[in-house]
Structure formats: C-alpha cells, structure tokens
Design a protein around this motif. Structure first.
Motif, PDB file in Angstrom:
ATOM      1  N   ALA A  79     -14.604   6.076   7.661  1.00 54.08           N
ATOM      2  CA  ALA A  79     -15.842   5.617   7.119  1.00 54.08           C
ATOM      3  C   ALA A  79     -16.342   4.405   7.758  1.00 54.08           C
ATOM      4  CB  ALA A  79     -15.700   5.673   5.598  1.00 54.08           C
ATOM      5  N   ILE A  80     -15.285   3.633   8.165  1.00 53.58           N
ATOM      6  CA  ILE A  80     -15.655   2.303   8.743  1.00 53.58           C
ATOM      7  C   ILE A  80     -16.294   2.762  10.235  1.00 53.58           C
ATOM      8  CG2 ILE A  80     -14.651   0.220   9.886  1.00 53.58           C
ATOM      9  CD1 ILE A  80     -12.784  -0.040   7.546  1.00 53.58           C
TER      10      ILE A  80
ATOM     11  N   LEU B 104      -5.838   2.738  -3.564  1.00 52.16           N
ATOM     12  CA  LEU B 104      -6.323   2.142  -2.395  1.00 52.16           C
ATOM     13  C   LEU B 104      -6.177   0.474  -2.552  1.00 52.16           C
ATOM     14  CD1 LEU B 104      -7.795   2.226   0.340  1.00 52.16           C
ATOM     15  CD2 LEU B 104      -9.804   2.537  -0.588  1.00 52.16           C
ATOM     16  N   LYS B 105      -5.522  -0.189  -1.792  1.00 49.66           N
ATOM     17  CA  LYS B 105      -5.554  -1.769  -1.868  1.00 49.66           C
ATOM     18  C   LYS B 105      -6.455  -2.422  -0.910  1.00 49.66           C
ATOM     19  CE  LYS B 105      -1.494  -1.698  -4.250  1.00 49.66           C
ATOM     20  NZ  LYS B 105      -1.421  -2.269  -5.587  1.00 49.66           N
TER      21      LYS B 105
ATOM     22  N   SER C 218      -9.419   7.286  -0.815  1.00 49.18           N
ATOM     23  CA  SER C 218      -8.185   6.958  -0.502  1.00 49.18           C
ATOM     24  C   SER C 218      -7.906   6.306   1.013  1.00 49.18           C
ATOM     25  CB  SER C 218      -7.546   8.551  -0.369  1.00 49.18           C
ATOM     26  OG  SER C 218      -8.047   9.118   0.699  1.00 49.18           O
ATOM     27  N   THR C 219      -6.438   6.236   1.195  1.00 51.41           N
ATOM     28  CA  THR C 219      -6.408   5.390   2.560  1.00 51.41           C
ATOM     29  C   THR C 219      -6.894   6.178   3.843  1.00 51.41           C
ATOM     30  OG1 THR C 219      -4.112   6.214   2.381  1.00 51.41           O
ATOM     31  CG2 THR C 219      -4.488   4.136   1.691  1.00 51.41           C
ATOM     32  N   GLU C 220      -6.468   7.760   3.649  1.00 51.53           N
ATOM     33  CA  GLU C 220      -6.866   8.476   4.600  1.00 51.53           C
ATOM     34  C   GLU C 220      -8.629   8.215   5.081  1.00 51.53           C
ATOM     35  OE1 GLU C 220      -5.325  10.667   1.876  1.00 51.53           O
ATOM     36  OE2 GLU C 220      -3.786   9.173   2.645  1.00 51.53           O
TER      37      GLU C 220
ATOM     38  N   GLN D  66       0.829  -1.268   0.138  1.00 48.24           N
ATOM     39  CA  GLN D  66       0.127   0.239  -0.298  1.00 48.24           C
ATOM     40  C   GLN D  66       0.823   1.147  -0.173  1.00 48.24           C
ATOM     41  OE1 GLN D  66      -3.734   0.473   0.301  1.00 48.24           O
ATOM     42  NE2 GLN D  66      -2.584   2.361  -0.770  1.00 48.24           N
ATOM     43  N   GLN D  67       0.910   1.924  -1.126  1.00 48.61           N
ATOM     44  CA  GLN D  67       1.585   3.128  -1.022  1.00 48.61           C
ATOM     45  C   GLN D  67       0.769   4.368  -0.328  1.00 48.61           C
ATOM     46  OE1 GLN D  67       4.754   3.863  -2.756  1.00 48.61           O
ATOM     47  NE2 GLN D  67       4.766   1.508  -3.335  1.00 48.61           N
ATOM     48  N   PRO D  68       1.526   5.119   0.563  1.00 42.46           N
ATOM     49  CA  PRO D  68       0.880   6.136   1.295  1.00 42.46           C
ATOM     50  C   PRO D  68       0.353   7.285   0.259  1.00 42.46           C
ATOM     51  CG  PRO D  68       3.196   6.320   1.511  1.00 42.46           C
ATOM     52  CD  PRO D  68       3.012   5.051   0.666  1.00 42.46           C
TER      53      PRO D  68
END
Lengths: 607, 189
Positions: free
Chosen positions: A558-559, A402-403, A551-553, A395-397
């Motif tokens: 969201a969860i 998004l993986k 995106s990862t952020e 996972q690239q920051p």
C-alpha cells in the motif's frame, strides 16, 4: 500612482515576495479578491478558513518564509482564530489579512462584523485595523517585519471594505517609513555571558543540550551540530525541534518529555548542566517543575527575553538569536583552546587523557582536558540506558492486530530520508515523533504548543505547496482526520499530491489511553467507529486515491502504491490496534523520575 | 484599615505607549490573560503627542514583577517601561468624597479637611463634597478619619508618579522614560 486600497494591498504583498496565499473570499474582502486575478501571487482556494491558516503554517514551517492567508470578515475571520493561536504558540510567522465591514459600520453589529483585532489580540504578535488607505503599504511592510524578526509569530491586518475600495496614492515604503518605535528585536548575545556559558559547559560532567524549536527558527541546525560535535555534549530535540539535530547522530538522544524516550528524559533529570537553546521549559517537557532536573545548572538562550527565568531560573540567561549565540559560543570555545572537532567527531572519543577531572573551568584547565574525554563516563551511562530502555512494541505476525509503530517503521523505511512528515495531535503524533528518523531540519511539521487536532491534512498541503520537490506524508489519527479532511478537496483540485496515513484505531486514542490509565478504564465519549465514515469512499469522493490496510502483509504494498502516485492525493486507512498505548509516559503533574516505560521492559524486575 | 499606600506587594510601573487606538485594551488584556492583578491604573497624554503614559500599580503577589515587565515589553506599541521605587519617587492620587455634615458635625469635617490641606468643592444642606490630592498614605489616613462622619460616596483616582529629584536637579532613579537609558528592559521581539 493612484491605486485602490485593494490594489495597494496586493501590490504590497507582491513586494514582500509573496508567491502563494491561502484563502477564501466573502463579502467584506470582495474588493481585495479582484486584483488577485491580475497578480503574480498564486491563490489557493480552501474549503474552510481554518484550512487556509494551517496551510500557511505548514508552508512557513518548511520554507522559513512567512505564510500568508486571506479571509473575509466575521465568520471567515473567526474561523482562522485557531491557526493564529496555533502559530502564536509555535512561533510561526504568518500574515493573515481579514476583510472588515466598512468603517462607517464598525461597532454597529453589522452583517458579518466581528471585532477580530480584539479577538486576536492575545494570540497574535501584533495586529492592525487599517482605517486609512494611505497606511496600507506601510502597515503591510510593518506586518512582515514584525512577523519574521525577533521571535517569529502571526500578525493580522484587518481591512475595512471602504478602505479597500477607495483610491490612495501609492508609495514604496522604505525602512524609514516603518513606524514601530517600541519594536527592537534582539540579535546577538552578550559576549560576557556567552563566555561564562562556555566555561560552564566545558566544566560540566553530565551536560545535555536541550534543543528547542528556536534552533529551527534561527536556521541554527548546522551551528548546533558544530557545537555538539566540538564539545561532545549529547543533544535532546524537543517535539518542536525534531530534525534540528540528526536522529542518526551518535550524540542524539531523541525526544524528551511526557512521551519522550527513557534516555532523553532521564539524561535531563540526572544532568548537571542543561544548555537550553531555543526551548522554553514547557510543562510537557519538564513534568512536575519542582522535580525537574534537580541537580542541573541552567544555561538558557532565547530570543524572547520573557522566556528567560519564566519557568526555571537560569544560571546564565542569554537573550539573543540561537544561531548567532551558538556562533559566539564556538568562537569562545576556540579562544578557550577547543578548536574544530577532529576525527572523533560525534564518536565516543579516544582513550581518556590524563587530565579528566571535574576541576572548575579556567582557560588553562579546559585546554588540558578535552571535554569529550571528560564526558566518557556520562556517555557510557547514556548508552547503558539506551540499551536497557529502548522504544519497543510487539507486532504479532499474521493476523495479529496491526501496530501503529509497525506502520510508521514501514513508512519511514519506504520513503526518502528527507520526506516531510506532518502530523495531527494525539497518539499518532507521539508515535510519529518517536519512530520516524528525522535527519534533516524542516522535515517535521506539527502542532506542538496548542495541540490542534486536525492540523495534519492542511499543514501537509501547505508544506507540499512550499516544497513541491519533496515527498510529503501526513500521519494522522482518525479523530483528527475528520476535523479538516475537507481540505483534500482543495488538494485534489489544485493538484497538490500529499499522502495521508490515517492510523485508524477507532478511538480518540490519547484520551482513551488516559481514561484507561487514570480513570479506571471508564471510557467516556472516545469511541469513533472504524467504519464510519468509510475512509476509502470518502477519500475517493474528494478526488483522492483511497486504500485500506488491515494487516501487516498489506502495509508495504500500500505504501509503495501511494509513493508511486504523483498526480493526486492518496489516503491510506490503516486499521490499527485500538488498545496500543504510547510509552514511555510521564503522567500529567508527575515527576520525570516517575517515567513509565513499556511494561514489557520491566517484567520480572519489579520496576 | 485599607492599606492603599505603600504596600510592599505593590510596584508602580510607568509605561510609555504609542498613542494609538486599542493600546489600553492590549495592556489590560495582557494583565487579565496572564493572571496579573492591576491595583490602580491611570492613563493620560504625555508631553509628546505621539505617546501616552500609563501608570500601573501592580500587585506582584500574583506573579513576579520581572515577568510582568518583560511581557508588557513584548507589546509592540509599548515604547518603554520604568519601574518606580516607591521610596524614590513622588506618588500622588486624587480623592473626592461626599461626606455627611449636618450642623452638629459640619465644623469638625471642615476642620479635618483643613488639617489635610484639602478643599471643599460642593456644599449641600447637610453634606459636603471634599477634595484631597496627595500621597496615597495621606489619602488613606484622611479616608480613615472622615469615615466616622459617614461617607456617602467616594472616588479615588489611579496613581500617578514621577521619580524624585536629587540635589543636582537630576531624577534620582530611573531617569525619564523617553530617554533610551531609562529602559528598565531593552525592547525586544
């Protein structure tokens, strides 16, 4: 007491302690829907009959009780054929009631007539066409008995409209009323064979317990844990068995098979003894069968005698209920001088004793050499593989794609340990099985044998109905979601707060992966578009909360937001990397020796 | 010529089933969906009106006999299955054939039927319909010989069989399917 056939049917279901049924009425089943108004049974009105079937499956998988669905004749009945086939492959107890045209009209191509008993003969454990109302109490009792005993499975009861309307004299069917002269399900294993099996497992140098869905069907998770801990034998859990042995346990190797982890796959390949408990040597586990576990002797325990020797000859084949047979094994272990596990329970064992040898197991030699000590070299080999070939992703920051694995890890870490996870079929299913940590039985609901896309949403709804006390997440693909998403309308209107994580990679991802790897990147009919449909808008139109994550952020918040919502369903549209592939992988028809691990693990060593 | 008799690839199963509608479809459907080949099939009521007996000759090259029996056994209306070893059972079939029998060959045909202990069941100006019941190999032999005269039409029934008796009057093996010890495999779910 005189009842109509319809009243007798509903009363029979009540007597089977049915608390909920999933269904959708129509012409031929109309008379049976009338007494539902006065019944204690909760009826959940679905939007498509396939949804009713998968909900009943989800309910059955998490509760252990049979799932019940009711639909009308013709198209209603044929729409539930897929769930029946699915339940048959995965041995899920279902009782499906279908309406049928009146007996006088059967065979005339009447409106909404279909020969559903003929159609479902090969995908039900048994089915019945009731032609006399007096048979209703008996047939319902037989149906529940057949569905839930022996190897569980789906059954179907076809009820013609006139049979439902006509009066009949009610009676309570007792055990002696069951008319099943050809049905005698097995329970206990042959003690002589059990003793042989135990001697073999104590003598093995590289044993692996190959645990399948039968452990869960038999309520045998605790017995399995006792067996593993007492003997120190490592356990692989198949796709159908995830959660039957805790992933966090030191003896757990995780999932084997086509997308299993390297250690689980290779442990089976190199083992000298496979103890198959409620598993059936499915092609997705064995890879090319003539190259599967070539040095392994086989102990095979299954409640269905037809599974023994079907795919792989077993050296010891025990027909019986997995839990009862494991209990018998534990008794035999004690007889052979191996009592309860001690402080080294689950650990790697103490210092080797002087009696580590591969001598054939007799009662004497077994007592002298604790198998946990004998297995130290094998366990060391497994640990080495686990260190060398872990599951990985990159996972690239920041703005990197998004993986899906990143999403699953975040979801796993943000939800209670006993969260129930339902999945569809494809890449997202494999990622979910790989990256979730299943520590409790009956927390994983998926379509294994049939591989039914669209399973997740209705199965999650059924699971939440069965276990309203637990958080239920569906991990779904964008392709799967589009097949059965309409059931979120059912969930909204019935206030069933399931949560759906769509891993939206805009592709039929698993097919895309195969086309990339085996069809020279010629992508044929696999692109779906990330934006069509608009998943957030669609979710909201169905009464759910819709959230989009790019995106990862945004993942964690969201969860958290979804976890806090408990009055309606939530759908999160995770926009994931379209190019991510599931590794490890054993190509279809290849040997498990030729497992392909993530390319990053083999860079520089030429593997 | 046609080896219709005691081919090693063929095994005879007698299957006792509940006498309910659709049972034959369940058995036949199982064979077709699992890719097993039925070589011959005969169905009739048994001596108990609740049950019928299906005699199936299976071609075991298509799949192992053990798997066929176990899958059959899983059908709920199947009460018991007995495998009959051709060497230790009496097997019979019925053959009906209409044969060319003009004046010049009629005597030879009638003679052949007589040698095989068959019967003439219909007579036309230049054809005969003959009947022969017997062991499958005997019917094979008769069929080969009669073919020379010209077979217009022929039908053979499915095979039926019972275990041989030993001198004490017991069935040699296996015993009657109705008896629990006769189960080739124990019934299981």
């Amino acid at each position: 007491m005189e009842l109509t056939g319809a009243q007798a049917l509903i009363k029979s279901l009540e007597m089977q302690q049915v608390e909920v049924m999933f269904g959708l009425p129509g012409g031929a089943i109309l008379p049976v829907y009338d007494p539902i108004i006065d019944s204690s049974i909760r009826h959940i009105l679905v939007r498509h009959e396939q949804g009713a079937g998968h909900m009943a499956e989800g309910y059955a998988q998490v509760t252990g009780r049979p799932g019940v669905a009711m639909v009308t004749s013709g198209p209603g009945a044929t729409n539930i054929v897929t769930p029946l086939a699915d339940a048959y492959m995965d041995s899920i107890p279902l009782v499906v009631v279908t309406g049928q045209v009146a007996t006088s009209a059967i065979g005339t191509d009447a409106f909404q007539e279909s020969d559903i008993t003929g159609i479902t003969m090969g995908i039900t454990k048994h089915n019945w066409l009731i032609t006399d109302g007096a048979d209703i109490p008996r047939v319902v009792a037989e149906a529940f008995h057949v569905a839930t005993t022996g190897r569980p499975g789906p059954v179907l009861i076809d009820v013609p409209k006139d049979v439902a309307i006509k009066p009949m004299e009610w009676y309570h069917p007792g055990p002696s009323d069951l008319d099943l002269p050809g049905y005698h399900p097995l329970t206990e294993g042959d003690p002589v064979l059990v003793r042989q099996a135990v001697e073999m497992l104590l003598a093995a140098e590289r044993p692996v317990i190959y645990a399948g869905g039968g452990i869960l069907k038999a309520r045998g998770a605790e017995a399995l844990r006792e067996l593993a801990e007492r003997t120190g034998i490592p356990v692989v859990t198949t796709l159908m068995a995830r959660g039957c042995f805790p992933d966090s346990h030191p003896l757990c190797l995780g999932m084997p098979g086509m997308h299993g982890n390297y250690t689980a796959v290779t442990a089976m390949q190199r083992s000298d003894l496979l103890i198959a408990l409620g598993s059936r040597f499915d092609d997705r586990v064995t890879g090319r069968i003539d190259a599967f576990a070539p040095e392994a002797k086989i102990i095979h325990v299954d409640i269905d005698p037809a599974e023994l020797h079907k795919v792989r000859h077993a050296d010891v084949a025990i027909a019986g209920d997995c839990r009862l047979v494991i209990d018998e094994m534990l008794v035999a272990l004690a007889d052979l001088g191996l009592p309860h596990s001690d402080a080294t329970r689950g650990g790697s064992g103490g210092a080797p004793s002087d009696a580590v040898s591969g001598a054939p197991a007799t009662a004497g030699s077994v007592a002298a050499s604790h198998p946990r000590e004998r297995l130290i070299p094998w366990r060391a080999q497994l640990s080495q593989w686990q260190g060398r070939f872990p599951l990985v992703y990159d996972q690239q920051p920041g703005s990197g794609a998004l993986k899906p694995q990143f999403v699953l890890e975040a979801l796993r870490d943000a939800t209670p340990d006993d969260t129930i996870v339902a999945s569809g079929v494809g890449q997202h299913q494999m990622f979910a099985s790989q990256w979730w940590q299943f520590d409790y039985p009956y927390t994983w609901v998926n379509s294994g044998g049939l591989g039914t896309m669209g399973f997740a949403v209705p199965a999650a709804i059924g699971a939440k109905v069965g276990r309203p006390d637990k958080m239920v997440w569906a991990v779904d693909g964008d392709g799967c979601f589009q097949m059965t998403a309409q059931e979120l309308v059912t969930a909204s209107s019935e206030r069933i707060p399931v949560k759906i994580a769509i891993l939206n990679n805009a592709y039929l991802g698993m097919v895309r992966q195969w086309q990339e790897m085996f069809y020279e990147e010629r992508y044929s009919e696999v692109y779906l578009s990330p934006d069509l449909p608009d998943y957030v808008g669609w979710a909201e139109a169905m009464g759910c909360v819709g959230i989009r994550v790019d995106s990862t952020e945004e993942v964690a918040s969201a969860i958290d937001k979804a976890n806090d919502i408990d009055d309606r369903p939530v759908v999160i549209d995770f926009r994931t990397d379209a190019f991510e592939k599931v590794f490890p992988m054993v190509a279809a028809g290849a040997s498990n020796d030729d497992i392909i691990v993530d390319p990053s693990l083999t860079e520089g060593d030429g593997r | 010529m046609s080896v219709y008799g005691t081919d090693k690839r063929h095994h005879t199963l007698t299957v006792l089933v509940e006498n309910k509608s659709g049972v034959l479809a369940r058995v036949a459907g199982l064979f077709s969906r699992r890719g097993y080949n039925i070589f011959s099939l005969a169905v009739a009521p048994s001596d108990n009106e609740r049950f019928s007996r299906i005699t199936i000759v299976v071609d075991v090259e298509s799949s192992p006999l053990e798997q066929i029996i176990k899958q059959l056994d899983k059908l709920i209306p199947v009460v018991s299955i007995t495998e009959l070893d051709p060497e230790r059972s009496r097997e019979r079939e019925l053959l009906l054939a209409t044969v060319e029998a003009a004046a010049d060959t009629r005597g030879q045909v009638i003679q052949l039927v007589g040698v095989f202990e068959g019967k003439i069941v219909d007579v036309g100006p230049d054809r005969l319909t003959v009947m022969l019941a017997g062991a499958p190999t005997k019917l094979d032999d008769f069929e080969d010989l009669i073919r020379a005269y010209g077979i217009v039409e022929m039908q053979r029934s499915g095979r039926v069989a019972l275990p041989m008796l030993d001198r004490s009057g017991e069935h040699l093996a296996p015993p009657r399917p109705e008896s629990p010890v006769a189960l080739t495999t124990e019934k299981a779910g």
